[in-house]
Design a protein around this motif. Structure first.
Motif, PDB file in Angstrom:
ATOM      1  N   GLN A   1       6.399   8.595   2.120  1.00 18.92           N
ATOM      2  CA  GLN A   1       7.327   7.770   1.352  1.00 18.92           C
ATOM      3  C   GLN A   1       8.564   7.422   2.169  1.00 18.92           C
ATOM      4  OE1 GLN A   1       8.615   9.594  -2.348  1.00 18.92           O
ATOM      5  NE2 GLN A   1       8.658   7.597  -3.348  1.00 18.92           N
ATOM      6  N   LYS A   2       9.105   8.394   2.890  1.00 22.73           N
ATOM      7  CA  LYS A   2      10.300   8.157   3.699  1.00 22.73           C
ATOM      8  C   LYS A   2       9.987   7.262   4.893  1.00 22.73           C
ATOM      9  CE  LYS A   2      12.581  12.482   2.390  1.00 22.73           C
ATOM     10  NZ  LYS A   2      13.753  11.851   1.741  1.00 22.73           N
ATOM     11  N   LEU A   3       8.796   7.420   5.468  1.00 20.98           N
ATOM     12  CA  LEU A   3       8.407   6.574   6.597  1.00 20.98           C
ATOM     13  C   LEU A   3       8.315   5.113   6.181  1.00 20.98           C
ATOM     14  CD1 LEU A   3       5.600   8.558   8.471  1.00 20.98           C
ATOM     15  CD2 LEU A   3       7.825   7.876   9.385  1.00 20.98           C
ATOM     16  N   ARG A   4       7.682   4.854   5.040  1.00 18.79           N
ATOM     17  CA  ARG A   4       7.477   3.477   4.612  1.00 18.79           C
ATOM     18  C   ARG A   4       8.775   2.780   4.224  1.00 18.79           C
ATOM     19  NH1 ARG A   4       4.242   3.103   7.442  1.00 18.79           N
ATOM     20  NH2 ARG A   4       1.988   2.885   7.196  1.00 18.79           N
ATOM     21  N   ALA A   5       9.830   3.557   4.002  1.00 15.76           N
ATOM     22  CA  ALA A   5      11.131   2.954   3.728  1.00 15.76           C
ATOM     23  C   ALA A   5      11.767   2.407   5.001  1.00 15.76           C
ATOM     24  CB  ALA A   5      12.069   3.981   3.085  1.00 15.76           C
ATOM     25  N   GLN A   6      11.203   2.784   6.169  1.00 18.60           N
ATOM     26  CA  GLN A   6      11.822   2.403   7.432  1.00 18.60           C
ATOM     27  C   GLN A   6      10.884   1.726   8.424  1.00 18.60           C
ATOM     28  OE1 GLN A   6      13.494   6.393   8.476  1.00 18.60           O
ATOM     29  NE2 GLN A   6      15.428   5.300   8.553  1.00 18.60           N
ATOM     30  N   THR A   7       9.606   2.034   8.377  1.00 22.35           N
ATOM     31  CA  THR A   7       8.715   1.551   9.434  1.00 22.35           C
ATOM     32  C   THR A   7       7.328   1.228   8.885  1.00 22.35           C
ATOM     33  OG1 THR A   7       7.670   2.137  11.551  1.00 22.35           O
ATOM     34  CG2 THR A   7       8.063   3.923  10.003  1.00 22.35           C
ATOM     35  N   ARG A   8       6.621   0.359   9.608  1.00 22.05           N
ATOM     36  CA  ARG A   8       5.249   0.014   9.254  1.00 22.05           C
ATOM     37  C   ARG A   8       4.249   0.663  10.218  1.00 22.05           C
ATOM     38  NH1 ARG A   8       4.093  -0.472   4.668  1.00 22.05           N
ATOM     39  NH2 ARG A   8       2.069  -1.227   5.381  1.00 22.05           N
ATOM     40  N   THR A   9       4.670   1.714  10.925  1.00 21.28           N
ATOM     41  CA  THR A   9       3.753   2.415  11.822  1.00 21.28           C
ATOM     42  C   THR A   9       2.506   2.851  11.053  1.00 21.28           C
ATOM     43  OG1 THR A   9       5.595   3.263  13.140  1.00 21.28           O
ATOM     44  CG2 THR A   9       3.473   4.381  13.379  1.00 21.28           C
ATOM     45  N   PRO A  10       1.308   2.554  11.551  1.00 24.37           N
ATOM     46  CA  PRO A  10       0.091   2.947  10.834  1.00 24.37           C
ATOM     47  C   PRO A  10       0.010   4.461  10.636  1.00 24.37           C
ATOM     48  CG  PRO A  10      -0.424   1.359  12.549  1.00 24.37           C
ATOM     49  CD  PRO A  10       1.008   1.759  12.758  1.00 24.37           C
ATOM     50  N   VAL A  11      -0.457   4.866   9.451  1.00 21.54           N
ATOM     51  CA  VAL A  11      -0.583   6.287   9.121  1.00 21.54           C
ATOM     52  C   VAL A  11      -1.987   6.553   8.590  1.00 21.54           C
ATOM     53  CG1 VAL A  11       0.210   8.164   7.629  1.00 21.54           C
ATOM     54  CG2 VAL A  11       1.875   6.560   8.599  1.00 21.54           C
ATOM     55  N   LEU A  12      -2.611   7.613   9.114  1.00 18.95           N
ATOM     56  CA  LEU A  12      -3.920   8.059   8.641  1.00 18.95           C
ATOM     57  C   LEU A  12      -3.759   9.467   8.100  1.00 18.95           C
ATOM     58  CD1 LEU A  12      -7.257   7.695  10.662  1.00 18.95           C
ATOM     59  CD2 LEU A  12      -6.830   9.549   9.065  1.00 18.95           C
ATOM     60  N   PHE A  13      -3.963   9.639   6.789  1.00  8.69           N
ATOM     61  CA  PHE A  13      -3.892  10.970   6.198  1.00  8.69           C
ATOM     62  C   PHE A  13      -5.138  11.771   6.573  1.00  8.69           C
ATOM     63  CE2 PHE A  13      -0.669   9.743   2.910  1.00  8.69           C
ATOM     64  CZ  PHE A  13       0.144  10.855   3.033  1.00  8.69           C
ATOM     65  N   LEU A  14      -4.928  13.029   6.981  1.00  8.84           N
ATOM     66  CA  LEU A  14      -6.011  13.987   7.205  1.00  8.84           C
ATOM     67  C   LEU A  14      -5.724  15.175   6.308  1.00  8.84           C
ATOM     68  CD1 LEU A  14      -6.273  13.992  11.117  1.00  8.84           C
ATOM     69  CD2 LEU A  14      -7.749  12.792   9.508  1.00  8.84           C
ATOM     70  N   SER A  15      -6.529  15.377   5.285  1.00 11.45           N
ATOM     71  CA  SER A  15      -6.203  16.422   4.328  1.00 11.45           C
ATOM     72  C   SER A  15      -7.450  17.030   3.704  1.00 11.45           C
ATOM     73  CB  SER A  15      -5.316  15.843   3.214  1.00 11.45           C
ATOM     74  OG  SER A  15      -5.054  16.822   2.227  1.00 11.45           O
ATOM     75  N   ALA A  16      -7.332  18.334   3.331  1.00 11.61           N
ATOM     76  CA  ALA A  16      -8.407  19.000   2.600  1.00 11.61           C
ATOM     77  C   ALA A  16      -8.396  18.585   1.129  1.00 11.61           C
ATOM     78  CB  ALA A  16      -8.237  20.512   2.717  1.00 11.61           C
ATOM     79  N   ARG A  17      -7.310  17.950   0.709  1.00  9.71           N
ATOM     80  CA  ARG A  17      -7.208  17.471  -0.669  1.00  9.71           C
ATOM     81  C   ARG A  17      -7.977  16.153  -0.769  1.00  9.71           C
ATOM     82  NH1 ARG A  17      -1.323  18.735  -3.157  1.00  9.71           N
ATOM     83  NH2 ARG A  17      -2.315  17.492  -4.797  1.00  9.71           N
TER      84      ARG A  17
END
Length: 224
Positions: free
Chosen positions: A64-80
């Motif tokens: 949430q904080k990243l998207r308020a500042q940058t459009r850097t691509p993000v890939l979630f890796l999670s056991a959830r």
């Protein structure tokens, strides 16, 4: 290509860093959400691999904080891996959501798709900051309505600045992006190019856009 891994499990982080390094990527690692967010803000990455369950600041908050500042691509890796978790990650602005355990081959494939997607977008964009406009498709630069003639390297350098506004870009990063070379501390090619670029896009105008961050590199932003 530079990738940031925000993952608190040491074995998983080592596995990812080793595999990505062998695949030709440069990798940094943070083992908690607070450090990861700070690194993501201070360094321009091509992609961020983000876990959800993190100490200090969880992955949802980091996203949430990243998207308020940058459009850097993000890939979630999670056991959830519930549908609700995956939808939440994507709704927060992530580009992909991969559930653990995963195949490393699939991870690499998704990374390449995301990076190709990011490389395809700039050619269709007009980059701007204040009264400065850079048309990537037409290879045209204007400031305050005035045409500015740039060499190919100056144009590429300015595009790099405008694609990472308000971020400190190191000489190493600029050299790799603009000249496709490793930075040699004995050469001043980056400093010379930045000085020439300033003479064209900054010095004739009242407001400076390209700022020196001493001992680190340069940052492009409107003066306060």
């Amino acid at each position: 290509m530079k990738i940031l891994i925000i993952e608190d499990e040491a074995k998983t982080a080592d596995y990812l860093a080793g595999g990505l390094g062998e695949a030709g990527y440069s990798v940094d690692h943070a083992d908690n959400g607070i450090d990861g967010l700070h690194m993501a803000r201070e360094t321009p990455y091509d992609l961020i691999l983000l876990d959800v369950m993190l100490p200090g600041l969880d992955g949802w908050a980091v996203m949430q904080k990243l998207r308020a500042q940058t459009r850097t691509p993000v890939l979630f890796l999670s056991a959830r891996g519930t549908l609700e978790d995956r939808l939440r990650g994507l709704e927060l602005g992530a580009d992909e959501y991969l559930v653990k355990p995963f195949s490393f081959a699939e991870l690499l494939a998704r990374i390449r798709i995301i990076l190709r997607r990011g490389q395809a977008q700039p050619d269709e964009e007009i980059l701007s900051l204040g009264d400065l406009r850079l048309d990537l498709g037409k290879h045209r630069c204007e400031r305050a309505g005035m045409r500015i003639d740039l060499t190919s390297k100056e144009f590429k350098l300015l595009a790099c600045f405008l694609q990472h506004p308000e971020q400190v870009l190191s000489r190493t990063f600029l050299a790799s992006r603009v000249w496709d070379m490793n930075f040699d501390s004995d050469t001043n090619v980056v400093d010379v190019a930045v000085r020439r670029l300033r003479q064209k896009v900054d010095e004739p105008f009242a407001v400076r856009l390209i700022h020196t961050v001493h001992g680190v590199g340069y940052r492009c932003e409107l003066e306060a």
